[in-house]
Write a protein that holds these residues in place. Structure first.
Motif, PDB file in Angstrom:
ATOM      1  N   UNK A  22       0.846  -1.181   0.000  1.00  0.00           N
ATOM      2  CA  UNK A  22       0.000   0.000   0.000  1.00  0.00           C
ATOM      3  C   UNK A  22       0.880   1.228   0.000  1.00  0.00           C
ATOM      4  N   UNK A  23       0.372   2.286  -0.584  1.00  0.00           N
ATOM      5  CA  UNK A  23       1.151   3.514  -0.626  1.00  0.00           C
ATOM      6  C   UNK A  23       1.158   4.220   0.720  1.00  0.00           C
ATOM      7  N   UNK A  24       0.167   3.864   1.585  1.00  0.00           N
ATOM      8  CA  UNK A  24       0.070   4.537   2.872  1.00  0.00           C
ATOM      9  C   UNK A  24      -0.644   3.634   3.872  1.00  0.00           C
ATOM     10  N   UNK A  25      -0.172   3.651   5.112  1.00  0.00           N
ATOM     11  CA  UNK A  25      -0.826   2.947   6.207  1.00  0.00           C
ATOM     12  C   UNK A  25      -1.082   3.949   7.319  1.00  0.00           C
ATOM     13  N   UNK A  26      -2.335   4.022   7.760  1.00  0.00           N
ATOM     14  CA  UNK A  26      -2.714   4.921   8.848  1.00  0.00           C
ATOM     15  C   UNK A  26      -3.280   4.098  10.003  1.00  0.00           C
ATOM     16  N   UNK A  27      -2.867   4.448  11.209  1.00  0.00           N
ATOM     17  CA  UNK A  27      -3.370   3.772  12.397  1.00  0.00           C
ATOM     18  C   UNK A  27      -3.884   4.811  13.388  1.00  0.00           C
ATOM     19  N   UNK A  28      -5.086   4.598  13.870  1.00  0.00           N
ATOM     20  CA  UNK A  28      -5.661   5.454  14.904  1.00  0.00           C
ATOM     21  C   UNK A  28      -6.274   4.546  15.959  1.00  0.00           C
ATOM     22  N   UNK A  66      -7.547   0.913  14.919  1.00  0.00           N
ATOM     23  CA  UNK A  66      -8.022   0.853  13.540  1.00  0.00           C
ATOM     24  C   UNK A  66      -6.854   1.132  12.590  1.00  0.00           C
ATOM     25  N   UNK A  67      -6.685   0.258  11.597  1.00  0.00           N
ATOM     26  CA  UNK A  67      -5.595   0.394  10.626  1.00  0.00           C
ATOM     27  C   UNK A  67      -6.172   0.448   9.220  1.00  0.00           C
TER      28      UNK A  67
END
Length: 482
Positions: A22-28, A66-67
């Motif tokens: 993936x070009x980006x991974x976000x985790x909150x 959440x990822x």
């Protein structure tokens, strides 16, 4: 330490594959810890069927992560996990030998069809039927505030108009193989369609859902507050008390349920804003008459947003209740699961920060009103909410008395959760939030409730236990969002 190893491996894997997959991974995430003192829970100090006594003081903790794996703006996958509300010293939070309680919270693919704005979401996801104001009512009482395995589409058709719909499998009790060589109907499926129409200062969302309910589905599946002191199952939400009257169960292998409604909001008169919802639902109409369940629900609300320091809100609702006969089925609207509640009243399980300290009142089979001073703030980073709620039942006393005789006390209906026409509840909750940092809040929730109940319906033991005092709760804790 060994039990934490899979989580560590997952986090390492996420960091390593972010460039290749993936070009980006976000985790909150969201973490909450709170200590709760709650006396006279369920108006008695006991659990739903009065077989266990409360522990008035408990410390609860929950965690959610959440990822998002984002390939581009048109394609992404979300994976979320959680440790749900668990008491310190028990389960996950037991000293030295904790039980494993990590759960999949969300897991779905989200993408747009190439060259169009049509969006598809497939997997275990949050979705809800429409509600006029999530700020006041939180979510739709038929289905909302939770998640299920579903395939959802969202297609814009004109300026301000789109079509949203899909399919959800709520229950498949036996998975892919039934217990014997005889196939049984053990699924509960839902097909839903909404048509959100948004104009300047006005929105209307007609909606409908059809449910196909198999007679061998596990209707005793716990939902809502089922794992706390308030009993709630799919049976109490979908079925009539007459289901347990001979002949037992259903005549049909599958029965049709249907719901239709509309969510309306008027904001053109800003700072005055008005909201309304109306809906009707029915199920088992072609089965035996005693199994029929159908009813009406509506709510209206108004708020004034012209003040900088607070937002006054008022709301009213009404839902049909049981008549005196069991042979003609139930007159309450069926539902799957919904976390509806006016202005975060602690009588209802709705949008509280600490949902282990609510009364869990049923949102069908009663009418009532609420008045709230919301978002009160005179000091920077400190807000308050004061809410008063009154509820009165629309159920026949004879109907609830019969339900207790047929199913047992606190199984299908419960004192304080389901009200007769002669019973009422009043409650006040006063809640506070101080933002220590932008993403760290100290939250204090307090509540008091009073109920008046019929001894002829619930028995002397429960009503006398209610007379020992009113429910009082104080919850203090921290919420960290990152």
């Amino acid at each position: 330490m060994k039990r934490a190893l899979p989580i560590l491996l997952f986090l390492v894997l996420v960091s390593n594959v972010s460039s290749s997959l993936a070009s980006e991974v976000k985790m909150v995430g969201d973490s909450r810890v709170h200590a709760t003192s709650f006396t006279q829970r369920n108006f008695t100090g006991w659990n739903a069927n009065a077989t266990q006594t409360e522990d008035a003081f408990t410390i609860w903790q929950r965690f959610r992560l959440r990822t998002d794996f984002i390939a581009n703006e048109n394609l992404k996958f979300r994976f979320s996990m959680r440790v749900n509300n668990t008491a310190w010293g028990n389960g996950t939070y037991t000293v030295d030998n904790p039980a494993v309680a990590i759960q999949v919270w969300q897991a779905y693919l989200q993408f747009k069809w190439p060259g169009t704005d049509a969006e598809f979401i497939v997997g275990y996801q949050d979705w809800a039927l429409p509600i006029s104001s999530d700020a006041i009512f939180n979510t739709n009482p038929v289905f909302g505030g939770t998640r299920s395995a579903a395939a959802v589409f969202n297609v814009p058709v004109a300026n301000g108009v789109k079509v949203v719909g899909g399919f959800s499998r709520f229950i498949d009790s036996n998975r892919d193989f039934d217990p014997t060589t005889t196939q049984v109907s053990d699924e509960i499926d839902g097909y839903f369609l909404t048509l959100p129409i948004t104009l300047e200062g006005f929105s209307a969302t007609p909606w409908a859902m059809i449910g196909v309910v198999g007679r061998d589905a596990d209707f005793l599946t716990g939902i809502g507050l089922a794992n706390s002191s308030v009993g709630q199952t799919l049976a109490s939400n979908l079925l009539s008390a007459g289901t347990v009257v001979a002949p037992l169960g259903f005549r049909n292998n599958q029965n049709l349920y249907w719901w239709a409604g509309a969510a309306l909001s008027l904001t053109a008169l800003d700072p005055f804003k008005f909201y309304a919802d109306v809906m009707y639902g029915q199920g088992n109409a072609s089965d035996r008459g005693k199994n029929l369940r159908g009813g009406l629900f509506f709510d209206v609300a108004a708020e004034y947003t012209g003040f900088d320091f607070m937002t006054p809100q008022v709301a009213f609702w009404y839902s049909t209740g049981e008549d005196s006969s069991t042979t003609n089925g139930s007159e309450r609207m069926p539902s799957v699961v919904g976390y509806w509640g006016p202005s975060t009243s602690f009588l209802f399980d709705s949008s509280q920060a600490y949902n282990r300290s609510v009364m869990g009142v049923n949102n069908v089979g009663n009418w009532g009103f609420s008045a709230s001073l919301n978002k009160v703030s005179f000091i920077q980073d400190l807000t308050h909410r004061l809410t008063f709620t009154f509820v009165r039942g629309t159920n026949s006393p004879r109907a609830l008395r019969t339900a207790n005789r047929l199913t047992g006390m606190g199984v299908y209906v419960q004192m304080g959760r389901d009200l007769t026409t002669e019973e009422y509840l009043v409650a006040v909750n006063f809640d506070h939030q101080y933002n220590i940092y932008e993403n760290l809040a100290l939250i204090v929730e307090t509540g008091w409730a009073h109920g008046d109940f019929q001894q002829s319906v619930w028995g002397r033991r429960l009503v006398q236990a209610n007379n020992n005092g009113d429910p009082i709760k104080v919850a203090v804790g921290l919420r960290y969002q990152f």
